[in-house]
Design a protein around this motif. Structure first.
Motif, mmCIF file in Angstrom:
data_model
loop_
_atom_site.group_PDB
_atom_site.id
_atom_site.type_symbol
_atom_site.label_atom_id
_atom_site.label_comp_id
_atom_site.label_asym_id
_atom_site.label_seq_id
_atom_site.Cartn_x
_atom_site.Cartn_y
_atom_site.Cartn_z
ATOM 1 N N SER A 202 -0.811 9.273 -6.852
ATOM 2 C CA SER A 202 -2.227 9.004 -7.107
ATOM 3 C C SER A 202 -2.991 9.206 -5.803
ATOM 4 O O SER A 202 -2.409 9.505 -4.759
ATOM 5 C CB SER A 202 -2.431 7.590 -7.654
ATOM 6 O OG SER A 202 -1.964 6.625 -6.725
ATOM 7 N N LYS A 203 -4.309 9.040 -5.880
ATOM 8 C CA LYS A 203 -5.150 9.202 -4.692
ATOM 9 C C LYS A 203 -5.145 7.917 -3.881
ATOM 10 O O LYS A 203 -5.190 6.815 -4.420
ATOM 11 C CB LYS A 203 -6.577 9.556 -5.116
ATOM 12 C CG LYS A 203 -6.715 10.935 -5.736
ATOM 13 C CD LYS A 203 -8.124 11.190 -6.244
ATOM 14 C CE LYS A 203 -9.124 11.197 -5.109
ATOM 15 N NZ LYS A 203 -10.486 11.522 -5.577
ATOM 16 N N ARG A 204 -5.078 8.091 -2.558
ATOM 17 C CA ARG A 204 -5.133 6.963 -1.631
ATOM 18 C C ARG A 204 -5.896 7.423 -0.397
ATOM 19 O O ARG A 204 -5.467 8.344 0.287
ATOM 20 C CB ARG A 204 -3.737 6.480 -1.248
ATOM 21 C CG ARG A 204 -3.730 5.210 -0.401
ATOM 22 C CD ARG A 204 -2.315 4.868 0.027
ATOM 23 N NE ARG A 204 -2.266 3.655 0.810
ATOM 24 C CZ ARG A 204 -2.007 2.444 0.339
ATOM 25 N NH1 ARG A 204 -1.768 2.296 -0.958
ATOM 26 N NH2 ARG A 204 -1.979 1.391 1.126
ATOM 27 N N GLY A 205 -7.028 6.795 -0.147
ATOM 28 C CA GLY A 205 -7.861 7.198 0.971
ATOM 29 C C GLY A 205 -8.423 8.599 0.820
ATOM 30 O O GLY A 205 -8.592 9.304 1.814
ATOM 31 N N CYS A 209 -1.283 11.228 -2.764
ATOM 32 C CA CYS A 209 -0.109 10.657 -2.092
ATOM 33 C C CYS A 209 0.960 10.302 -3.113
ATOM 34 O O CYS A 209 0.670 10.004 -4.278
ATOM 35 C CB CYS A 209 -0.482 9.403 -1.300
ATOM 36 S SG CYS A 209 -1.697 9.671 -0.005
ATOM 37 N N LEU A 211 3.631 7.408 -3.674
ATOM 38 C CA LEU A 211 3.755 6.024 -3.215
ATOM 39 C C LEU A 211 5.011 5.374 -3.771
ATOM 40 O O LEU A 211 5.390 5.612 -4.930
ATOM 41 C CB LEU A 211 2.524 5.204 -3.620
ATOM 42 C CG LEU A 211 1.163 5.694 -3.126
ATOM 43 C CD1 LEU A 211 0.464 6.502 -4.202
ATOM 44 C CD2 LEU A 211 0.289 4.536 -2.690
ATOM 45 N N ARG A 213 7.089 1.404 -3.533
ATOM 46 C CA ARG A 213 6.988 0.011 -3.102
ATOM 47 C C ARG A 213 8.366 -0.498 -2.700
ATOM 48 O O ARG A 213 9.367 -0.242 -3.384
ATOM 49 C CB ARG A 213 6.401 -0.852 -4.222
ATOM 50 C CG ARG A 213 6.267 -2.317 -3.882
ATOM 51 C CD ARG A 213 5.438 -3.019 -4.932
ATOM 52 N NE ARG A 213 4.008 -2.837 -4.689
ATOM 53 C CZ ARG A 213 3.055 -3.273 -5.520
ATOM 54 N NH1 ARG A 213 3.392 -3.875 -6.641
ATOM 55 N NH2 ARG A 213 1.788 -3.090 -5.227
ATOM 56 N N ASP A 255 0.018 1.945 6.518
ATOM 57 C CA ASP A 255 -1.232 2.036 7.274
ATOM 58 C C ASP A 255 -1.026 1.839 8.769
ATOM 59 O O ASP A 255 -1.841 2.276 9.574
ATOM 60 C CB ASP A 255 -2.232 0.998 6.745
ATOM 61 C CG ASP A 255 -2.653 1.324 5.323
ATOM 62 O OD1 ASP A 255 -2.606 2.514 4.963
ATOM 63 O OD2 ASP A 255 -3.002 0.404 4.582
ATOM 64 N N THR A 268 3.789 -0.989 0.481
ATOM 65 C CA THR A 268 3.642 0.238 -0.298
ATOM 66 C C THR A 268 3.606 1.390 0.684
ATOM 67 O O THR A 268 2.626 1.583 1.413
ATOM 68 C CB THR A 268 2.369 0.217 -1.153
ATOM 69 O OG1 THR A 268 2.421 -0.899 -2.047
ATOM 70 C CG2 THR A 268 2.254 1.499 -1.961
ATOM 71 N N TYR A 270 3.738 5.490 1.599
ATOM 72 C CA TYR A 270 3.211 6.664 0.913
ATOM 73 C C TYR A 270 3.457 7.914 1.746
ATOM 74 O O TYR A 270 3.560 7.875 2.969
ATOM 75 C CB TYR A 270 1.726 6.502 0.602
ATOM 76 C CG TYR A 270 0.840 6.285 1.809
ATOM 77 C CD1 TYR A 270 0.247 7.347 2.475
ATOM 78 C CD2 TYR A 270 0.584 4.995 2.285
ATOM 79 C CE1 TYR A 270 -0.568 7.149 3.575
ATOM 80 C CE2 TYR A 270 -0.225 4.781 3.383
ATOM 81 C CZ TYR A 270 -0.801 5.868 4.026
ATOM 82 O OH TYR A 270 -1.594 5.661 5.117
ATOM 83 N N ARG A 325 -0.767 4.023 -10.268
ATOM 84 C CA ARG A 325 -0.698 3.273 -9.014
ATOM 85 C C ARG A 325 -0.086 1.916 -9.296
ATOM 86 O O ARG A 325 -0.044 1.458 -10.452
ATOM 87 C CB ARG A 325 -2.085 3.109 -8.389
ATOM 88 C CG ARG A 325 -3.047 2.240 -9.176
ATOM 89 C CD ARG A 325 -4.316 1.976 -8.385
ATOM 90 N NE ARG A 325 -5.297 1.236 -9.153
ATOM 91 C CZ ARG A 325 -5.300 -0.091 -9.301
ATOM 92 N NH1 ARG A 325 -4.360 -0.818 -8.719
ATOM 93 N NH2 ARG A 325 -6.234 -0.693 -10.016
ATOM 94 N N THR A 353 -6.476 10.811 -11.666
ATOM 95 C CA THR A 353 -5.805 11.534 -10.585
ATOM 96 C C THR A 353 -5.880 13.027 -10.868
ATOM 97 O O THR A 353 -5.694 13.451 -12.016
ATOM 98 C CB THR A 353 -4.323 11.106 -10.475
ATOM 99 O OG1 THR A 353 -4.249 9.696 -10.346
ATOM 100 C CG2 THR A 353 -3.650 11.748 -9.271
#
Length: 392
Positions: A202-205, A209, A211, A213, A255, A268, A270, A325, A353
């Motif tokens: 899915s989209k991230r930022g 990406c 992803l 967990r 991050d 999570t 990615y 997500r 997405t």
């Protein structure tokens, strides 16, 4: 409504229910019967075990396993390890019991030789093989009941006593150390590190990406944690060579980076699907048709023992969900504590997405071009002479 109409409606209803039932049965058979036969082979199972078999190993290579006997014993399964443990002790007790019986036999201390009452034997109160075995057991495990003991008449018995005592200490140290090392191996610590059953795309930022967990079920940290991935697939080189397990590096980040993770709560991780990613040319419609296996590794040092451990898992195309997500899992209570709800650990929700990474980047490029101006090389500026036609 007369009786014929009611019968007709009943037949239509029964037909619709029958068709629906057969549809569900057909779907169940396709999923559970034929789906299993089409299940892809894995190199790494979900719990991290490697599905690989070594064949045609020569005898000289097999002998190397006995040279490094410590690692071989540690790698044995518990049932084989306990068999070696019991066999080593029982075998040594019986072997030395046989030697003690030979000493008594050679010195003619056994009852069948009718020794005189004033004769001092090498070992007191050895009357046969059973008593020799019991004396060997008492000597090696240092029980020492006092009923059987070595006298000073035989140098052979004294030497055998010293040799058995030294060898018994070595066997005890090796076996007890192997059992303790087997129990405390960091491999068991890896069991408390769990990955999500599925990976999502899915989209991230603003970027597409992949992803995954991951969670640490213990409150103790993994120091210096580092996470990365390998994409395994069959490729054909320009020279025509077929590589079955061709490996491609997959960079995973959080991050704060992918090293020295503060792994106290579920993370999570990615992978950004850009032009350098092997997922860049895949799409939502063609993902299930791909033939690959994504293996994810997590390396770290156990805080309590300072031993390094590695956790592994893998994902095949059927376990990668495009357009989903993960559901949030961490919340804050009224008392100011942070709560992790593992009931939502593997749950996903569908989100909007792009169906491929190329479409997302083409859309961004189109938007960027709309904001910029471009010179037209075919445009020619023609100058016009202005005349003053105004008559005074």
């Amino acid at each position: 409504m007369d009786a014929s109409d009611r019968r007709c409606m009943c037949r239509v209803l029964i037909r619709a229910l029958t068709e629906r039932m057969f549809k569900h049965l057909r779907r169940w058979f396709v999923t559970h019967i034929f789906g299993r036969s089409r299940q892809r082979a894995r190199l790494v199972s979900k719990d991290g075990r490697c599905n690989i078999e070594f064949g045609n190993v020569d005898a000289q290579s097999r002998f190397i396993f006995f040279v490094d006997i410590w690692t071989t014993v540690l790698d044995l399964k518990w049932r084989y390890k306990m068999t070696v443990f019991i066999t080593a002790f029982l075998g040594s007790w019986f072997l030395f019991g046989l030697l003690w019986y030979v000493v008594a036999y050679v010195h003619k201390d056994l009852p069948e030789f009718y020794p005189p009452d004033n004769r001092t034997p090498c070992v007191e109160n050895i009357n046969g093989m059973t008593s020799a075995f019991l004396f060997s057991l008492e000597t090696q495990v240092t029980i020492g009941y006092g009923f059987r003991f070595v006298t000073e008449q035989c140098a052979t018995a004294i030497f055998l006593l010293i040799f058995q005592s030294i060898l018994g200490v070595i066997i005890n140290s090796f076996m007890c150390g192997a059992i303790l090392a087997k129990i405390s191996r960091p491999k068991k610590r890896a069991k408390t590190i769990t990955f999500s059953k599925n990976a999502v795309i899915s989209k991230r930022g603003g970027k597409l990406c992949l992803l995954i967990r991951v969670a640490n079920l213990r409150k103790s940290l993994l120091i210096g944690s580092h996470i990365y991935g390998k994409l395994l697939k069959t490729t054909i080189t320009p020279e025509g060579e077929t590589i079955i397990l061709d490996q491609t590096n997959i960079n995973f980040v959080v991050d704060a980076g992918n090293e020295n993770l503060f792994f106290i709560s579920p993370l999570t991780i990615y992978h950004i699907i850009d032009h350098n990613s092997p997922f860049f040319h895949m799409a939502a419609e063609t993902l299930s048709q791909q033939d690959f296996e994504l293996v994810v590794f997590l390396d770290g040092t156990v805080e309590s023992t300072s031993a390094t451990c590695q956790v592994r898992t893998s994902y095949i195309p059927e376990e990668v969900l495009w357009g989903y997500r993960f559901v949030p899992i961490v919340s804050k209570t009224k008392e100011g504590k942070y709560r992790v709800d593992f009931h939502n650990f593997g749950k996903t929700v569908e989100v909007e997405t792009p169906h491929c990474a190329m479409c997302l980047y083409n859309e961004k490029d189109a938007r960027a071009r709309m904001k910029r101006g471009y010179d037209n090389p075919n445009f020619v500026l023609s100058e016009v002479d202005e005349t003053d036609d105004t008559q005074m």
